[in-house]
Design a protein around this motif. Structure first.
Motif, PDB file in Angstrom:
ATOM      1  N   LEU A   1       0.825  -1.209   0.000  1.00 36.93           N
ATOM      2  CA  LEU A   1       0.000   0.000   0.000  1.00 36.93           C
ATOM      3  C   LEU A   1       0.861   1.263   0.000  1.00 36.93           C
ATOM      4  N   ALA A   2       1.946   1.261   0.802  1.00 37.68           N
ATOM      5  CA  ALA A   2       2.832   2.427   0.830  1.00 37.68           C
ATOM      6  C   ALA A   2       3.506   2.637  -0.526  1.00 37.68           C
ATOM      7  N   SER A   3       3.905   1.535  -1.161  1.00 42.31           N
ATOM      8  CA  SER A   3       4.516   1.636  -2.482  1.00 42.31           C
ATOM      9  C   SER A   3       3.545   2.237  -3.488  1.00 42.31           C
ATOM     10  N   LEU A   4       2.286   1.782  -3.444  1.00 42.65           N
ATOM     11  CA  LEU A   4       1.271   2.311  -4.356  1.00 42.65           C
ATOM     12  C   LEU A   4       1.072   3.808  -4.136  1.00 42.65           C
ATOM     13  N   LEU A   5       0.960   4.205  -2.873  1.00 43.60           N
ATOM     14  CA  LEU A   5       0.741   5.625  -2.560  1.00 43.60           C
ATOM     15  C   LEU A   5       1.927   6.472  -2.991  1.00 43.60           C
TER      16      LEU A   5
ATOM     17  N   LEU B   1      -7.551  10.449  -1.345  1.00 43.29           N
ATOM     18  CA  LEU B   1      -8.168   9.411  -2.172  1.00 43.29           C
ATOM     19  C   LEU B   1      -8.027   8.033  -1.523  1.00 43.29           C
ATOM     20  N   ALA B   2      -6.825   7.780  -0.942  1.00 47.13           N
ATOM     21  CA  ALA B   2      -6.626   6.490  -0.272  1.00 47.13           C
ATOM     22  C   ALA B   2      -7.567   6.350   0.914  1.00 47.13           C
ATOM     23  N   TRP B   3      -7.756   7.421   1.683  1.00 43.28           N
ATOM     24  CA  TRP B   3      -8.688   7.372   2.816  1.00 43.28           C
ATOM     25  C   TRP B   3     -10.111   7.141   2.345  1.00 43.28           C
ATOM     26  N   ALA B   4     -10.487   7.785   1.194  1.00 44.62           N
ATOM     27  CA  ALA B   4     -11.850   7.645   0.676  1.00 44.62           C
ATOM     28  C   ALA B   4     -12.121   6.215   0.211  1.00 44.62           C
TER      29      ALA B   4
ATOM     30  N   LEU C   1     -10.037   3.343   0.947  1.00 45.97           N
ATOM     31  CA  LEU C   1      -9.612   2.270   1.847  1.00 45.97           C
ATOM     32  C   LEU C   1     -10.187   2.400   3.243  1.00 45.97           C
ATOM     33  N   GLY C   2     -10.261   3.625   3.708  1.00 46.70           N
ATOM     34  CA  GLY C   2     -10.804   3.834   5.050  1.00 46.70           C
ATOM     35  C   GLY C   2     -10.025   3.078   6.102  1.00 46.70           C
ATOM     36  N   ASP C   3     -10.735   2.314   6.904  1.00 47.23           N
ATOM     37  CA  ASP C   3     -10.101   1.575   8.000  1.00 47.23           C
ATOM     38  C   ASP C   3      -9.332   0.348   7.532  1.00 47.23           C
ATOM     39  N   ASP C   4      -9.418   0.022   6.231  1.00 51.25           N
ATOM     40  CA  ASP C   4      -8.666  -1.125   5.729  1.00 51.25           C
ATOM     41  C   ASP C   4      -7.172  -0.849   5.662  1.00 51.25           C
ATOM     42  N   TRP C   5      -6.784   0.432   5.687  1.00 48.20           N
ATOM     43  CA  TRP C   5      -5.352   0.756   5.675  1.00 48.20           C
ATOM     44  C   TRP C   5      -4.766   0.399   7.047  1.00 48.20           C
ATOM     45  N   PRO C   6      -3.670  -0.343   7.075  1.00 50.34           N
ATOM     46  CA  PRO C   6      -3.068  -0.728   8.370  1.00 50.34           C
ATOM     47  C   PRO C   6      -2.310   0.428   9.001  1.00 50.34           C
TER      48      PRO C   6
ATOM     49  N   ASN D   1      -1.043   3.349  11.812  1.00 55.60           N
ATOM     50  CA  ASN D   1      -0.548   3.319  13.186  1.00 55.60           C
ATOM     51  C   ASN D   1      -1.599   3.932  14.118  1.00 55.60           C
ATOM     52  N   GLU D   2      -1.263   3.958  15.390  1.00 46.93           N
ATOM     53  CA  GLU D   2      -2.161   4.581  16.348  1.00 46.93           C
ATOM     54  C   GLU D   2      -2.355   6.045  15.976  1.00 46.93           C
ATOM     55  N   GLY D   3      -3.571   6.512  16.118  1.00 45.38           N
ATOM     56  CA  GLY D   3      -3.879   7.877  15.725  1.00 45.38           C
ATOM     57  C   GLY D   3      -4.638   7.935  14.425  1.00 45.38           C
ATOM     58  N   GLY D   4      -4.645   6.829  13.668  1.00 42.62           N
ATOM     59  CA  GLY D   4      -5.425   6.752  12.443  1.00 42.62           C
ATOM     60  C   GLY D   4      -4.893   7.621  11.322  1.00 42.62           C
ATOM     61  N   TRP D   5      -5.803   8.003  10.454  1.00 37.46           N
ATOM     62  CA  TRP D   5      -5.421   8.717   9.238  1.00 37.46           C
ATOM     63  C   TRP D   5      -4.822  10.098   9.488  1.00 37.46           C
ATOM     64  N   PRO D   6      -5.336  10.908  10.419  1.00 36.26           N
ATOM     65  CA  PRO D   6      -4.709  12.226  10.630  1.00 36.26           C
ATOM     66  C   PRO D   6      -3.215  12.136  10.954  1.00 36.26           C
ATOM     67  N   VAL D   7      -2.855  11.187  11.843  1.00 33.74           N
ATOM     68  CA  VAL D   7      -1.441  11.029  12.194  1.00 33.74           C
ATOM     69  C   VAL D   7      -0.653  10.524  10.993  1.00 33.74           C
TER      70      VAL D   7
END
Length: 341
Positions: free
Chosen positions: A50-54, A99-102, A104-109, A111-117
């Motif tokens: 996922l990181a590579s794709l982004l 776009l990734a958040w829209a 994938l949402g919670d499917d992205w692994p 870290n603590e703090g979620g998407w904002p962090v």
């Protein structure tokens, strides 16, 4: 007035295959570092994918936007372009993250703090990578400018050595023709004026047809000097393709054919042939070798090297100047792409 040949454009390096390859490899390395970092939740392999794709989307989107804006940015200074590239990198990082958040949402692994962090971390990484890229870009740009200036100085030094020698020979030939053949003496002086006008105009780009015309004028002057000792053969297509070359880049190759061929022989010849394909224009200049052993004459190769560097710089490495010995003849081959790079 600055010319595209004498002042290379900073963004041109980004469209070359080595630069794109390094961007992709650097993105994969960065994705691997993020996946192996402590605190990564879930499968590290999934995180790496996922990181590579982004990261690749951010990098390629930034390169694509710079490519689409290349004409509008043609007059920008390198430093200003570098900061614009950094801004586009940050903008695309946020855009791809959104776009990734829209999708994938919670499917992205995360870290603590979620998407904002995660977005804050990605912003910091983009800034760090961007500043490293700025430093690398500045070093590359300075090195390229120094290389171009060194080649220009080398070419000017060569011309300073060759022009007096050629000028004196031509004037002596003209003086000998004034009384016996005044029409030919007049033609010689007109050809000489055209050549020196092109030389004094400085580095610039001209159509291949005009460069061949300058080479023809030079050979006409030498034909008057050598008389029956020199035979010149031209093979040109009906229409010379509308490609550009650095001024006085073909003519020095013709001059080398005279100086290292006919000038050292009782009778010599020079062949100039132009052939075309849908993708390439090929100019071949050949002359017989004066040595019985068939080895090329030794001497400085500054003229040849200068032509090679200038043509490769103008065509972005797609054009070339190569030399070889074929059947006792020294052949210089110039390849020019028909389509601009």
């Amino acid at each position: 007035m600055r010319d595209a040949e004498t002042t290379p454009r900073p963004l041109d390096a980004l469209w070359q295959a080595p630069a794109i390859t390094w961007v992709l490899l650097s993105g994969e390395c960065l994705a691997a570092v993020l996946a192996l970092a402590p605190g990564t939740a879930g499968s590290r392999l999934v995180y790496f994918g996922l990181a590579s794709l982004l990261i690749q989307w951010v990098a390629l989107l930034s390169l694509g936007m710079l490519y689409l804006l290349r004409h509008a940015l043609g007059g920008w200074r390198p430093q200003k372009l570098a900061w614009l590239a950094l801004g586009l990198l940050l903008l695309n990082t946020w855009l791809i993250s959104a776009l990734a958040w829209a999708f994938l949402g919670d499917d992205w692994p995360a870290n603590e703090g979620g998407w904002p962090v995660l977005v804050l971390r990605l912003t910091g990484i983009a800034l760090a990578v961007g500043f490293l890229g700025l430093a690398a870009f500045q070093n590359h740009w300075r090195g390229r400018l120094h290389a171009v200036r060194a080649k220009q100085s080398e070419l000017q030094a060569l011309q300073a050595r060759i022009r007096p020698h050629f000028l004196f020979n031509t004037l002596n030939t003209g003086a000998a023709l004034v009384h016996q053949r005044p029409e030919e003496a007049e033609r010689l002086l007109l050809d000489l004026a055209d050549l020196f006008r092109a030389a004094l105009a400085g580095p610039r780009q001209i159509p291949l047809e005009d460069e061949l015309s300058l080479a023809r004028r030079y050979l006409e002057i030498e034909a008057l000097r050598f008389g029956d000792r020199l035979q010149v053969r031209w093979e040109l297509p009906r229409s010379v393709p509308a490609v550009t070359v650095p001024a006085l880049s073909i003519q020095p190759l013709v001059e080398n054919a005279i100086r290292h061929g006919a000038e050292r022989m009782t009778r010599g010849d020079v062949d100039v042939a132009v052939t075309t394909t849908p993708e390439t224009v090929v100019v071949r200049i050949s002359n017989p070798l004066p040595q019985a052993g068939g080895q090329a004459a030794t001497g400085h190769r500054v003229g040849l090297n200068a032509s090679q560097v200038r043509i490769e710089a103008l065509t972005g490495g797609r054009g070339s100047v190569r030399t070889e010995v074929v059947d006792g003849r020294f052949v210089a081959t110039v390849r020019l792409p028909v389509a601009p790079g």
